[in-house]
Write a protein that holds these residues in place. Structure first.
Motif, short mmCIF file in Angstrom:
data_model
loop_
_atom_site.label_atom_id
_atom_site.label_comp_id
_atom_site.label_asym_id
_atom_site.label_seq_id
_atom_site.Cartn_x
_atom_site.Cartn_y
_atom_site.Cartn_z
N SER A 1 28.63 15.53 105.21
CA SER A 1 30.06 15.76 105.46
C SER A 1 30.18 15.83 107.11
O SER A 1 31.34 15.46 107.63
N MET A 2 29.03 16.01 107.71
CA MET A 2 29.34 15.90 109.34
C MET A 2 27.99 15.93 110.05
O MET A 2 27.04 16.55 109.43
N ILE A 3 27.92 15.47 111.01
CA ILE A 3 26.72 15.52 111.90
C ILE A 3 27.12 16.54 113.52
O ILE A 3 27.98 16.10 113.97
N VAL A 4 26.03 17.40 113.53
CA VAL A 4 26.63 18.23 114.56
C VAL A 4 25.43 18.11 115.72
O VAL A 4 24.19 18.22 115.19
N ASN A 5 25.65 17.93 116.87
CA ASN A 5 24.73 17.86 117.75
C ASN A 5 24.51 19.29 118.07
O ASN A 5 25.38 20.26 118.62
N TYR A 6 23.04 19.67 117.86
CA TYR A 6 22.62 20.96 117.94
C TYR A 6 22.06 21.45 119.39
O TYR A 6 21.79 22.59 119.47
N THR B 1 23.53 9.77 122.20
CA THR B 1 24.24 9.95 120.82
C THR B 1 24.81 8.66 120.24
O THR B 1 24.32 8.34 119.15
N PRO B 2 25.41 7.78 120.96
CA PRO B 2 25.90 6.80 120.43
C PRO B 2 24.77 5.54 120.18
O PRO B 2 24.69 4.93 119.17
N LEU B 3 23.76 5.61 121.06
CA LEU B 3 22.59 4.89 120.77
C LEU B 3 21.73 5.23 119.47
O LEU B 3 21.23 4.37 118.75
N PHE B 4 21.69 6.65 119.57
CA PHE B 4 20.85 7.21 118.38
C PHE B 4 21.64 6.76 117.25
O PHE B 4 20.89 6.47 116.08
N ARG C 1 13.89 15.59 123.53
CA ARG C 1 13.90 15.94 122.05
C ARG C 1 15.40 16.18 121.72
O ARG C 1 15.97 17.37 122.37
N VAL C 2 16.05 15.55 121.18
CA VAL C 2 17.40 16.01 120.43
C VAL C 2 17.55 16.50 119.13
O VAL C 2 16.48 16.46 118.39
N LEU C 3 18.31 17.35 119.08
CA LEU C 3 18.32 18.23 117.91
C LEU C 3 19.92 18.02 116.99
O LEU C 3 20.85 18.01 117.80
N TYR C 4 19.85 17.51 116.01
CA TYR C 4 21.01 17.41 115.05
C TYR C 4 20.95 18.13 113.77
O TYR C 4 20.09 18.21 113.34
N ARG C 5 22.04 18.41 113.33
CA ARG C 5 22.44 19.12 112.03
C ARG C 5 23.09 18.12 111.00
O ARG C 5 24.21 17.84 111.45
N TYR C 6 22.57 17.65 110.02
CA TYR C 6 23.28 16.90 109.00
C TYR C 6 23.61 17.96 108.05
O TYR C 6 22.79 18.00 107.13
N LEU C 7 24.84 17.91 107.85
CA LEU C 7 25.40 18.59 106.89
C LEU C 7 25.95 18.00 105.76
O LEU C 7 26.59 17.13 105.93
#
Length: 157
Positions: free
Chosen positions: A91-96, A78-81, A150-156
């Motif tokens: 408004s927020m990035i959620v690690n999914y 996460t920090p390197l990504f 494979r990482v999954l994020y939600r960009y809200l």
């Protein structure tokens, strides 16, 4: 879209992710994994297996030194990504979550790792964009990476 410095993708809005499927990310900066960080991770997770925290015993073990926890490698994603992909106006990035996590090579201490990746998939969801990115945690001096996933994020928004 901005890619300054090289390898870093900077987008104005999460919706722009939809136009960047297949886009390569990185590399990030190098992160040095040291024994003190592994010890702190062991304390935080209560995983104090000797291969991680006992340099004397580990020197006689299969790797000749201590190794970082696999989940510590995951934690560095996460920090390197965040160095290789910056998305404004969210408004927020959620690690999914993650899929297909593998640890092809041990992280022998001390070591340096960095992240590269590719935007594999993006789709609209309620209040934002769902992103899937294939990442590689490269291990300096090794033909094999420390971690692939494979990482999954939600960009809200």
């Amino acid at each position: 879209m901005n890619t300054d410095p090289p390898g870093r993708l900077i987008l104005d809005r999460p919706q722009e992710l939809l136009d960047h499927i297949g886009f390569g990310l990185g590399p990030s900066s190098w992160y040095t994994v040291e024994q003190s960080a592994v010890d702190a991770f062991a304390d935080a997770t209560a995983d104090r297996q000797w291969i991680h925290v006992d340099p004397e015993r580990a020197a006689k073990g299969p790797f000749g030194t201590t190794i970082a926890h696999g989940y510590m490698s995951v934690g560095l994603i996460t920090p390197l990504f965040s160095e290789v992909l910056v998305v404004h106006d969210q408004s927020m990035i959620v690690n999914y979550g993650m899929e297909r996590v593998r640890f092809p090579a041990p992280v022998l201490l001390p070591a340096r790792v960095r992240l590269t990746g590719t935007i594999a998939h993006a789709e609209p969801v309620a209040r934002g964009i769902h992103l899937a990115s294939d990442v590689i945690l490269e291990l300096e001096g090794s033909a094999k990476p420390a971690c692939v996933a494979r990482v999954l994020y939600r960009y809200l928004t």
